[in-house]
Design a protein around this motif. Structure first.
Motif, PDB file in Angstrom:
ATOM      1  N   PRO A  65       0.809  -1.233   0.000  1.00 50.44           N
ATOM      2  CA  PRO A  65       0.000   0.000   0.000  1.00 50.44           C
ATOM      3  C   PRO A  65       0.831   1.266   0.000  1.00 50.44           C
ATOM      4  CG  PRO A  65       0.030  -0.986   2.187  1.00 50.44           C
ATOM      5  CD  PRO A  65       0.746  -1.956   1.279  1.00 50.44           C
ATOM      6  N   PHE A  66       0.310   2.281  -0.720  1.00 54.21           N
ATOM      7  CA  PHE A  66       0.811   3.636  -0.609  1.00 54.21           C
ATOM      8  C   PHE A  66      -0.098   4.387   0.365  1.00 54.21           C
ATOM      9  CE2 PHE A  66       2.149   2.993  -5.259  1.00 54.21           C
ATOM     10  CZ  PHE A  66       3.385   2.502  -4.879  1.00 54.21           C
ATOM     11  N   ALA A  67       0.249   5.621   0.682  1.00 53.01           N
ATOM     12  CA  ALA A  67      -0.504   6.378   1.676  1.00 53.01           C
ATOM     13  C   ALA A  67      -1.849   6.872   1.152  1.00 53.01           C
ATOM     14  CB  ALA A  67       0.329   7.560   2.163  1.00 53.01           C
ATOM     15  N   ASN A  68      -2.020   6.917  -0.154  1.00 54.23           N
ATOM     16  CA  ASN A  68      -3.187   7.567  -0.736  1.00 54.23           C
ATOM     17  C   ASN A  68      -4.259   6.596  -1.227  1.00 54.23           C
ATOM     18  OD1 ASN A  68      -1.806   6.437  -2.789  1.00 54.23           O
ATOM     19  ND2 ASN A  68      -1.547   8.284  -4.000  1.00 54.23           N
ATOM     20  N   GLY A  69      -4.176   5.347  -0.821  1.00 45.52           N
ATOM     21  CA  GLY A  69      -5.157   4.358  -1.266  1.00 45.52           C
ATOM     22  C   GLY A  69      -4.731   3.579  -2.486  1.00 45.52           C
ATOM     23  N   ARG A  70      -3.730   4.025  -3.201  1.00 41.14           N
ATOM     24  CA  ARG A  70      -3.180   3.284  -4.329  1.00 41.14           C
ATOM     25  C   ARG A  70      -2.166   2.272  -3.799  1.00 41.14           C
ATOM     26  NH1 ARG A  70      -3.098   6.492  -9.016  1.00 41.14           N
ATOM     27  NH2 ARG A  70      -1.755   4.933 -10.009  1.00 41.14           N
ATOM     28  N   VAL A  71      -1.733   1.364  -4.662  1.00 42.09           N
ATOM     29  CA  VAL A  71      -0.811   0.314  -4.243  1.00 42.09           C
ATOM     30  C   VAL A  71       0.224   0.060  -5.332  1.00 42.09           C
ATOM     31  CG1 VAL A  71      -2.659  -0.821  -2.923  1.00 42.09           C
ATOM     32  CG2 VAL A  71      -2.108  -1.638  -5.223  1.00 42.09           C
ATOM     33  N   LEU A  72       1.289  -0.609  -4.934  1.00 41.49           N
ATOM     34  CA  LEU A  72       2.188  -1.251  -5.886  1.00 41.49           C
ATOM     35  C   LEU A  72       1.676  -2.667  -6.054  1.00 41.49           C
ATOM     36  CD1 LEU A  72       4.784  -1.323  -7.597  1.00 41.49           C
ATOM     37  CD2 LEU A  72       6.005  -2.044  -5.528  1.00 41.49           C
TER      38      LEU A  72
END
Length: 223
Positions: free
Chosen positions: A62-69
């Motif tokens: 997870p990234f901090a903004n709701g998106r992911v790798l």
């Protein structure tokens, strides 16, 4: 009594080797060029510092903004199915922090990486600063980047409800498109090829790939 023991830093090179041998090779990631790119690209550099320890686990980071790798397996399967060529001009939609763009940059001629999140754009710019064949574009994902069309390959790095006609129109005749598809809550990788005005995507693998909200169908209302 003072504890003088410290934790050893993670061995990311060993984690990368384990990812290849336990996640990728047993699951149809068979293109040696893709394997080689994933073997030398430091995935840990493309996730938040607090998430580096889990950069190589077999799930989204997870990234901090709701998106992911997305998981490395999903990325590897898409790149393998893409049949990459050294002369390809590639449009990558949903560039995130730049991991997939970095992989592609070592294989293809040019990558146009589109991202709509300002924080992710800034991270991608920093991560990809040394790659002359990557152009980062801050733009709405569903618009792609028509100014650079046509593309030999388009990769939408996430699951979509449908592929917009505007994106398909940016493919060269004979060009390929790889994406994830949302189907009743199940994500599948899918591939398509444009032949004249004809285009369709066909699922080829069930795997975890995060949805891209920008490509969600509008909700319908019933009365």
């Amino acid at each position: 009594m003072t504890d003088t023991h410290t934790l050893a830093p993670p061995d990311f090179a060993a984690a990368r080797r384990h990812m290849i041998e336990s996640q990728l090779r047993p699951t149809d990631v068979s293109d040696p060029v893709v394997i080689a790119a994933m073997a030398v690209t430091p995935r840990e550099n493309f996730v938040p510092a607090s998430q580096r320890a889990i950069a190589y686990i077999d799930r989204s980071v997870p990234f901090a903004n709701g998106r992911v790798l997305n998981p490395a397996l999903s990325t590897g399967l898409m790149l393998t199915r893409a049949e990459l060529s050294s002369g390809d001009k590639v449009l990558l939609i949903g560039a995130g922090t730049g991991y997939a763009a970095a992989l592609l940059a070592g294989i293809v001629a040019h990558v146009v990486a589109v991202e709509d999140d300002r924080a992710l754009v800034e991270q991608a710019q920093a991560n990809l600063a040394g790659l002359a064949n990557v152009t980062i574009v801050e733009s709405a994902l569903v618009q792609g980047h028509a100014a650079g069309a046509p593309y030999d390959l388009i990769i939408i790095d996430g699951a979509v409800d449908q592929v917009p006609d505007e994106i398909v129109a940016q493919l060269a005749d004979g060009g390929r498109l790889l994406t994830g598809l949302n189907d009743a809550g199940v994500s599948r990788l899918a591939a398509g090829r444009r032949q004249g005005q004809a285009f369709a995507v066909v699922p080829f693998a069930d795997t975890d790939i995060a949805p891209l909200a920008a490509f969600a169908r509008p909700k319908s209302y019933s009365f």
